[in-house]
Design an enzyme around this catalytic site. Structure first.
Site, PDB file in Angstrom:
ATOM      1  N   ASN A  47     -10.683  -0.628   1.914  1.00 31.06           N
ATOM      2  CA  ASN A  47      -9.243  -0.508   1.691  1.00 31.06           C
ATOM      3  C   ASN A  47      -8.964  -0.699   0.208  1.00 31.06           C
ATOM      4  O   ASN A  47      -9.062  -1.809  -0.311  1.00 31.06           O
ATOM      5  CB  ASN A  47      -8.496  -1.558   2.526  1.00 31.06           C
ATOM      6  CG  ASN A  47      -6.987  -1.391   2.465  1.00 31.06           C
ATOM      7  OD1 ASN A  47      -6.450  -0.788   1.556  1.00 31.06           O
ATOM      8  ND2 ASN A  47      -6.305  -1.947   3.451  1.00 31.06           N
ATOM      9  N   HIS A 107      -3.016   6.513   4.502  1.00 33.20           N
ATOM     10  CA  HIS A 107      -3.433   5.301   3.811  1.00 33.20           C
ATOM     11  C   HIS A 107      -4.782   4.873   4.363  1.00 33.20           C
ATOM     12  O   HIS A 107      -4.993   4.837   5.576  1.00 33.20           O
ATOM     13  CB  HIS A 107      -2.399   4.190   4.000  1.00 33.20           C
ATOM     14  CG  HIS A 107      -2.897   2.833   3.601  1.00 33.20           C
ATOM     15  ND1 HIS A 107      -3.558   2.615   2.404  1.00 33.20           N
ATOM     16  CD2 HIS A 107      -2.853   1.639   4.232  1.00 33.20           C
ATOM     17  CE1 HIS A 107      -3.888   1.335   2.328  1.00 33.20           C
ATOM     18  NE2 HIS A 107      -3.475   0.734   3.416  1.00 33.20           N
ATOM     19  N   CYS A 127       0.801  -1.222   0.000  1.00 31.77           N
ATOM     20  CA  CYS A 127       0.000   0.000   0.000  1.00 31.77           C
ATOM     21  C   CYS A 127       0.832   1.270   0.000  1.00 31.77           C
ATOM     22  O   CYS A 127       0.284   2.371   0.012  1.00 31.77           O
ATOM     23  CB  CYS A 127      -0.959  -0.013   1.186  1.00 31.77           C
ATOM     24  SG  CYS A 127      -2.161  -1.361   1.097  1.00 31.77           S
TER      25      CYS A 127
END
Length: 315
Positions: free
Chosen positions: A274, A244, A111
């Site tokens: 996510n 994030h 990520c």
């Protein structure tokens, strides 16, 4: 270095928490309490990492008249959920633009790939090997995800974003990339198996979520503080924090450690889940119109594996 434009693409299908209640008994309340997620997007049949990246690319190029698509001289793609590991997402974008003989790179650092991709652009710019770059981040999490997994199967959503970067300012709305700081932390905690994606075995799993949570909170806070110190900034100087988009509790923990008010954080995990390395870029696209001259934005990320980074932007 400047971010000239940013755009996002999200699939149309919305998956609510009720889907997981029917599937494996996880209640809406249980999911939202632990993650903040209420809905997420799912790519349609025929959509994949590459097609979403292409749509994000078309959108970002449609937002500028400052230069032509054929003037792009560097493409960097980021994803950990590739449609094809040979003909990569970056090569798909190159074919879309029909630009020959330019550097084309695809990377994966979980990520954190967005910031690593921007750092690669920074290096090419510094060496004089490129002047106008396209960064594309795209994740097709639902292609790999095991929805039956009651630990992490409900976390993931699909989406893509594209950013145009230049060596010089092209418009008053451009964001100056003042600083980028990244690092790997694969030698700590349970980094080697806390989050894994093994396509030939079982897809995305997260057997050690607590370890991920603790290190995400630690590293996202630490690297944000480092980039502020590097640029002689106080917390009060930060207009927006774009973390994030992994877990709303992580975001709140980072805010608390930094002493930053909740209204300064940009969050899309409630609606999108996510979305991997695309999440922070999608959030930047959502925030773009709100930014005023002098605003300072910190993007901070953490990825399984482990990897981390922060970027300071100023309009």
């Amino acid at each position: 270095m400047y971010i000239h434009q940013v755009a996002a693409y999200l699939p149309a299908e919305v998956i609510t928490n009720d889907h997981f209640t029917r599937l494996n008994g996880l209640s809406h309340e249980w999911i939202t309490e632990r993650t903040g997620i209420r809905t997420r997007r799912k790519a349609a049949p025929g959509e994949n990492t590459n097609t979403m990246a292409l749509e994000a690319t078309r959108r970002v190029l449609a937002q500028t008249s400052a230069f032509l698509p054929t003037e792009v001289d560097l493409i960097v793609g980021g994803t950990y959920t590739p449609h094809d590991t040979i003909y990569t997402v970056a090569h798909a974008v190159q074919r879309e633009l029909n630009v020959s003989d330019i550097p084309v790179v695809s990377i994966s650092s979980a990520c954190s790939s967005l910031l690593n991709a921007i750092e690669i652009v920074e290096g090419y710019f510094a060496l004089g090997k490129a002047r106008r770059a396209l960064v594309v981040v795209s994740e097709h999490n639902t292609a790999y995800n095991n929805e039956q997994d009651t630990v992490a199967g409900h976390l993931w959503g699909d989406g893509a974003s594209a950013l145009l970067l230049t060596t010089e300012r092209l418009a008053p709305t451009d964001l100056h990339v003042r600083s980028v700081l990244t690092g790997g932390a694969g030698n700590i905690g349970k980094a080697d198996h806390s989050v894994t994606l093994k396509p030939v075995e079982r897809g995305i799993v997260m057997p050690h979520g607590k370890d991920v949570f603790l290190h995400a909170c630690t590293y996202m806070t630490r690297v944000t503080q480092q980039i502020m110190e590097r640029n002689n900034l106080a917390v009060s100087d930060i207009s927006f924090l774009i973390p994030h988009q992994a877990n709303l509790r992580i975001t709140k923990n980072v805010l608390q450690q930094l002493g930053l008010a909740e209204d300064r954080a940009v969050s899309n995990i409630e609606e999108l889940g996510n979305t991997g390395c695309a999440g922070a870029a999608i959030a930047l696209a959502d925030t773009w119109a709100q930014l005023q001259p002098g605003n300072k934005v910190v993007v901070t990320v953490f990825g399984g594996g482990y990897s981390y980074g922060a970027m300071l932007l100023e309009r």
